[in-house]
Design an enzyme around this catalytic site. Structure first.
Site, PDB file in Angstrom:
ATOM      1  N   LYS A 203       0.730  -1.406  -0.494  1.00  0.00           N
ATOM      2  CA  LYS A 203       0.048  -0.165   0.225  1.00  0.00           C
ATOM      3  C   LYS A 203       0.404   1.264  -0.278  1.00  0.00           C
ATOM      4  O   LYS A 203       1.679   1.436   0.918  1.00  0.00           O
ATOM      5  CB  LYS A 203      -1.258  -0.184   1.101  1.00  0.00           C
ATOM      6  CG  LYS A 203      -2.121   1.648   0.938  1.00  0.00           C
ATOM      7  CD  LYS A 203      -2.941   0.467   2.279  1.00  0.00           C
ATOM      8  CE  LYS A 203      -3.332   2.355   2.510  1.00  0.00           C
ATOM      9  NZ  LYS A 203      -4.982   2.332   3.844  1.00  0.00           N
ATOM     10  N   LYS A 256      -2.056  -1.615  -4.222  1.00  0.00           N
ATOM     11  CA  LYS A 256      -2.904   0.149  -3.620  1.00  0.00           C
ATOM     12  C   LYS A 256      -2.577   1.250  -3.739  1.00  0.00           C
ATOM     13  O   LYS A 256      -1.205   1.056  -3.317  1.00  0.00           O
ATOM     14  CB  LYS A 256      -3.671  -0.173  -2.729  1.00  0.00           C
ATOM     15  CG  LYS A 256      -4.577   0.389  -2.080  1.00  0.00           C
ATOM     16  CD  LYS A 256      -5.003   0.289  -0.843  1.00  0.00           C
ATOM     17  CE  LYS A 256      -6.408   1.634  -0.508  1.00  0.00           C
ATOM     18  NZ  LYS A 256      -6.639   2.142   0.955  1.00  0.00           N
TER      19      LYS A 256
HETATM   20  C1  PBG Z   1      -7.816   2.490   5.833  1.00  0.00           C
HETATM   21  C2  PBG Z   1      -7.700   3.344   4.355  1.00  0.00           C
HETATM   22  C3  PBG Z   1      -7.603   3.401   3.402  1.00  0.00           C
HETATM   23  C4  PBG Z   1      -7.894   3.402   2.137  1.00  0.00           C
HETATM   24  C5  PBG Z   1      -8.721   2.258   2.343  1.00  0.00           C
HETATM   25  N1  PBG Z   1      -7.854   1.654   3.982  1.00  0.00           N
HETATM   26  C6  PBG Z   1      -6.914   4.923   3.892  1.00  0.00           C
HETATM   27  C7  PBG Z   1      -5.056   5.492   3.996  1.00  0.00           C
HETATM   28  O1  PBG Z   1      -4.682   4.594   3.817  1.00  0.00           O
HETATM   29  O2  PBG Z   1      -5.116   6.364   3.941  1.00  0.00           O
HETATM   30  C8  PBG Z   1      -8.596   4.231   0.921  1.00  0.00           C
HETATM   31  C9  PBG Z   1      -9.462   4.066  -0.135  1.00  0.00           C
HETATM   32  C10 PBG Z   1      -9.297   4.825  -1.168  1.00  0.00           C
HETATM   33  O3  PBG Z   1      -8.608   5.640  -1.165  1.00  0.00           O
HETATM   34  O4  PBG Z   1     -10.409   4.237  -1.577  1.00  0.00           O
HETATM   35  N2  PBG Z   1      -7.794   1.879   6.776  1.00  0.00           N
END
Ligand code: PBG
Length: 334
Positions: A203, A256
């Site tokens: 991520k 992601k």
């Molecule tokens: C954290 C989480 C995030 C997203 C999914 N889970 C936000 C982050 O890491 O700031 C982002 C998903 C998206 O932008 O569609 N719980």
């Protein structure tokens, strides 16, 4: 002799002959996008009787628990099989206790969905950022840094309460070191050996999450997530993260965001061929398409199908996407 060679050469040089008709093109298609490939995110608020539009994500709503279950039932009718649940709690504190409360908003939503749509695959986002006052994905020390190991103990409780509520898969999204191993241990000790872990294994610290922070109300109150999420410039490090999560017991891997990271999707597919791979088509990717479509600058349907097909072609088995319900209606076959 000579003429025959020429003819043969010419015959070989015409790939267009396989693109001549819609029928031929359908037969030759290498990558197919189906309803079974899609995971629909659902935002659930603690408030009663609520359907609230998310301004930066046209077509996406926050739902109260009962309405979330009704929305998932509607999704099931289109053939969708999986949802990813995010909770928006009534109150936040320093340890994110709403994330592991037995009657927390996500736990309540999971129970309501399980009861109303028993066959739905329920994936729970396992993180603290929507539940902490400061909006970070873990406990902070006095220097306001995320403390790794104390956070792991909390994540274990989050995962166990989500599994107790009926989640099939927990999805730790905080990029905290050791999160997969800790959650596996927590689940096993609680008798949830059959609950799978979808790790947000790679991520990135991405600006494409902007609209999500609107939707889930989990923006950091100060600072950013660069001390735990990955630097967008790094690919080798992504493979290291995948290896660690696989060693710790991850059942599925994730990349992601998706669009700017399709090389990472391809590398993960090639280097970890045994594991189902999920691409997360994130909020900013959704918002860009919606904004352009609303202006008449892009054809939404064609662009969305092209993007999602590209993610599959790059090696993803599954795609988390806010377009899931639309796509399920566009491509019947669930
Ligand atoms: C954290 C989480 C995030 C997203 C999914 N889970 C936000 C982050 O890491 O700031 C982002 C998903 C998206 O932008 O569609 N719980």
């Amino acid at each position: 002799m000579r003429i025959e060679e020429d003819v043969k050469e010419e015959l070989q040089r015409r790939p267009r002959r396989l693109r001549r008709t819609a029928g031929l093109r359908a037969l030759m298609r290498e990558t197919r996008l189906g309803v079974d490939d899609l995971i629909l995110p659902v935002f659930v608020t603690h408030e009663a009787d609520t359907t609230r539009a998310v301004p930066s994500m046209p077509g996406v709503f926050q739902y109260s628990v009962d309405r979330a279950a009704a929305f998932v039932e509607e999704a099931a009718r289109t053939g969708l099989r999986a949802v990813l649940v995010f909770g928006i709690p009534g109150s936040k504190d320093d340890t994110g206790s709403g994330a592991y409360a037995t009657d927390g908003v996500a736990q309540n939503a999971i129970r309501a969905i399980r009861e109303r749509v028993p066959e739905m695959v329920i994936i729970a986002d396992t993180c603290l950022c929507e539940y902490t006052r400061h909006g970070h994905c873990g406990i902070l020390d006095e220097r306001l840094d995320v403390v790794n190991d104390a956070t792991l103990e909390i994540l274990q409780q989050v995962a166990v309460t989500q599994a107790d509520a009926g989640a099939d898969i927990v999805a730790p999204s905080g990029m905290i070191d050791g999160m997969v191993g800790a959650i596996r241990e927590g689940l096993d000790l609680a008798g949830h050996g059959d609950i799978a872990i979808l790790s947000y294994s790679t991520k990135y610290a991405s600006a494409f999450y902007g609209p999500f922070r609107d939707a889930a109300q989990g923006a950091p109150a100060f600072g950013d997530r660069r001390s735990h999420q990955m630097d967008p410039a790094n690919a080798r490090e992504a493979m290291r993260e995948n290896s660690l999560d696989v060693d710790e017991g991850a059942d599925l891997l994730m990349v992601k965001p998706a669009l700017a990271y399709l090389d990472i999707v391809r590398q993960t597919r090639d280097q970890f061929p045994e594991y189902p791979l999920v691409a997360y088509n994130v909020s900013g990717e959704y918002a860009m398409v919606k904004a352009a479509a609303q202006n008449g600058w892009l054809d939404e349907r064609t662009v969305v199908l092209e993007m999602l097909t590209g993610m599959k072609r790059a090696g993803a088995d599954l795609v988390v996407t806010y377009h899931a319900l639309d796509v399920a209606r566009w491509i019947p076959g669930g």
